[in-house]
Design a protein around this motif. Sequence first.
Motif, PDB file in Angstrom:
ATOM      1  N   LEU A   1     -15.388  -0.013   8.045  1.00  0.00           N
ATOM      2  CA  LEU A   1     -15.464  -0.737   9.315  1.00  0.00           C
ATOM      3  C   LEU A   1     -14.740  -2.080   9.238  1.00  0.00           C
ATOM      4  O   LEU A   1     -14.242  -2.582  10.244  1.00  0.00           O
ATOM      5  CB  LEU A   1     -16.925  -0.938   9.708  1.00  0.00           C
ATOM      6  N   CYS A   2     -14.680  -2.657   8.050  1.00  0.00           N
ATOM      7  CA  CYS A   2     -13.928  -3.909   7.868  1.00  0.00           C
ATOM      8  C   CYS A   2     -12.429  -3.688   7.834  1.00  0.00           C
ATOM      9  O   CYS A   2     -11.657  -4.629   8.027  1.00  0.00           O
ATOM     10  CB  CYS A   2     -14.342  -4.594   6.559  1.00  0.00           C
ATOM     11  N   GLY A   3     -12.020  -2.456   7.554  1.00  0.00           N
ATOM     12  CA  GLY A   3     -10.592  -2.164   7.413  1.00  0.00           C
ATOM     13  C   GLY A   3     -10.118  -2.125   5.975  1.00  0.00           C
ATOM     14  O   GLY A   3      -8.918  -1.971   5.724  1.00  0.00           O
ATOM     15  N   CYS A   4     -11.048  -2.267   5.014  1.00  0.00           N
ATOM     16  CA  CYS A   4     -10.696  -2.253   3.582  1.00  0.00           C
ATOM     17  C   CYS A   4     -10.745  -0.813   3.087  1.00  0.00           C
ATOM     18  O   CYS A   4     -11.691  -0.394   2.400  1.00  0.00           O
ATOM     19  CB  CYS A   4     -11.656  -3.136   2.791  1.00  0.00           C
ATOM     20  N   LEU A   5      -9.720  -0.036   3.429  1.00  0.00           N
ATOM     21  CA  LEU A   5      -9.786   1.412   3.245  1.00  0.00           C
ATOM     22  C   LEU A   5      -9.740   1.828   1.785  1.00  0.00           C
ATOM     23  O   LEU A   5     -10.420   2.776   1.379  1.00  0.00           O
ATOM     24  CB  LEU A   5      -8.643   2.075   4.019  1.00  0.00           C
ATOM     25  N   ARG A   6      -8.951   1.137   0.979  1.00  0.00           N
ATOM     26  CA  ARG A   6      -8.850   1.533  -0.431  1.00  0.00           C
ATOM     27  C   ARG A   6     -10.179   1.337  -1.155  1.00  0.00           C
ATOM     28  O   ARG A   6     -10.640   2.214  -1.887  1.00  0.00           O
ATOM     29  CB  ARG A   6      -7.751   0.745  -1.135  1.00  0.00           C
TER      30      ARG A   6
ATOM     31  N   PHE B   1     -12.530  -6.656  -0.072  1.00  0.00           N
ATOM     32  CA  PHE B   1     -13.665  -6.571  -0.986  1.00  0.00           C
ATOM     33  C   PHE B   1     -13.424  -7.415  -2.228  1.00  0.00           C
ATOM     34  O   PHE B   1     -14.303  -8.155  -2.673  1.00  0.00           O
ATOM     35  CB  PHE B   1     -13.914  -5.114  -1.382  1.00  0.00           C
ATOM     36  N   SER B   2     -12.224  -7.349  -2.778  1.00  0.00           N
ATOM     37  CA  SER B   2     -11.937  -8.067  -4.015  1.00  0.00           C
ATOM     38  C   SER B   2     -12.009  -9.577  -3.830  1.00  0.00           C
ATOM     39  O   SER B   2     -12.669 -10.277  -4.604  1.00  0.00           O
ATOM     40  CB  SER B   2     -10.550  -7.673  -4.541  1.00  0.00           C
TER      41      SER B   2
END
Length: 570
Positions: free
Chosen positions: A150-155, A423-424
Amino acid sequence: MPVVYLTPQASPAMMDESEEEVDPRIESLLRKRQSLTNDLLENPYDLILYIKRALVYSDLAYPDLAAGDAYRALLLTDEVRDEGFEYHTQAVEALTGYAKGPFLDILDHGSLSGTQSRLPVSDDGEKDLPAFASLASIRCYQILSLNLLLCGCLRSAYNFCERGLAISPNNQELLNTRGYIHTVAERRIRRPISNANDLPDWGMVRREVYPWNSYEPDRFSDESLATLNAGLAEMAPKCTVEVAQLPILLGCPSRTDGYDIIPTCNQLGLFAKEYIAPGEDVLVEYSLVTANNRLKEPVCDACSGELPRLGSDSTAVNCPECYDTVFCTEYCFEQAQKLYHPAVCDKDTDSIAKDPDAKDADAALHLLLLARVLAMAAHQGIHPLDVNQIKYIWGDFISSKTNEIDLSPKAGPPPDWTLPFSFSYNIETPLHILEKMDIDIYATIADYDIWVFNTLYSKFRGTASARKNPRDGRPDVAAVHPYWCLANHDCNPNVTWEWGGRMVLKARETRVVGNAPGGIEAGEEILNHYCDVDLPVKERREWARGSLGGWCMCGRCRSESSNSQNNSPG
């Protein structure tokens, strides 16, 4: 040395939410969030509480904060299972309280198909804690993967999906999320995904003063203005901080360019108290909120100015405890010792986010600015948002209400969230930095929660400046100068600037428009520039939309745009 701006200061008004109608569902969830937060302050190693709060954050449409809590819970499941981990005893003790109780619905709630949902028990009737922790970890993977999607952080979402499916291959919720990730990815990059590394890993999240954030000061109060002016007196003796009225940045090219009256908002600004001559220094500011993303670059650890040449008469000073840390002068060394350095001295933080790939250079600098403020807070024993150098900075926030997702059947498109997120950089590495600083990331959640990191990032992304390395053109040194950024943007500025250890504003010799004479009259606002003012109006406004969140509405842009429209054919 060349200078480039990462993301200049925006100047929207803070919306008054006190008069907005509050959705009772949101109000109830916020109360639940506060209750769980209070419980976590009492029981910071309770992974179940983190999962519960993550689910509340999900319902509140804060997927980034939900992912942060799920990640802390996931780390605690490892603490339970491994006796050699630092917080094993505390995590086991917290989970033991649930061992004799009924099965927790939040670990099931219809989504753990393919996973044993009734745990083995020992002779005394208690649940097997390692198995309990394993089940909880699957719930964490579900929350992490869905909310990062949902945030767009697909990897990152995909990686957590795969880790969960390695434990529970038939888990339907994880399988569904993985399918959503592929669908979103193909729509986003418009081609089939052959490798997880092809997946984008940056998204956007809410950029706001969170409803529970009690640290933002009233920037327009007499007390705040007195504090700011006391700090300004030495670095800009001919200036004062006052409330300024600025045009509101609009989300599309405006039909009001030719109007005499346009919408405005209040922000802080710098004003001349007396005449400032052309070429005269307006402000000379020293800041310790700096960062360098090159591992062995010859810059001062404190101010990020260039180090003096080696020799018997060099003013450089090495830290006696971690000799590789060098300061350009005794003054910088003393300021560092006073304000931040002992928190990171000899803590093996020097290599974090250094020498990044070119595409990550800006993100690494923002992360290192965050690390500097965390060190300042830790050493000074204060909350990060109370650090004096960033406390009064405006973070380009909008109201929480504007960021909410309308769940009604006739809802329009979702809001445009504006805070870059990964995320990182927003969760994993900041927590890793704290651990390197010997800070307990659970017991200190009141000071070092994910929403605190996001708030700091919002402030940096609105004010951070960076220098390009002349060797490769990449930004490698950044800083936040809290007084410099109070000088608001205008495409016909009356000052110019340069940064080399000190940020210096100078009165322009001539103005951009009409080559008018420079100098600043008493009472006139100090107008800075955050973009290349030689660009045509269309490009300046496109820059503003990307960096400030709206089209520039300064007098020059409105005039040039209006003239362009009037002169266009047809």
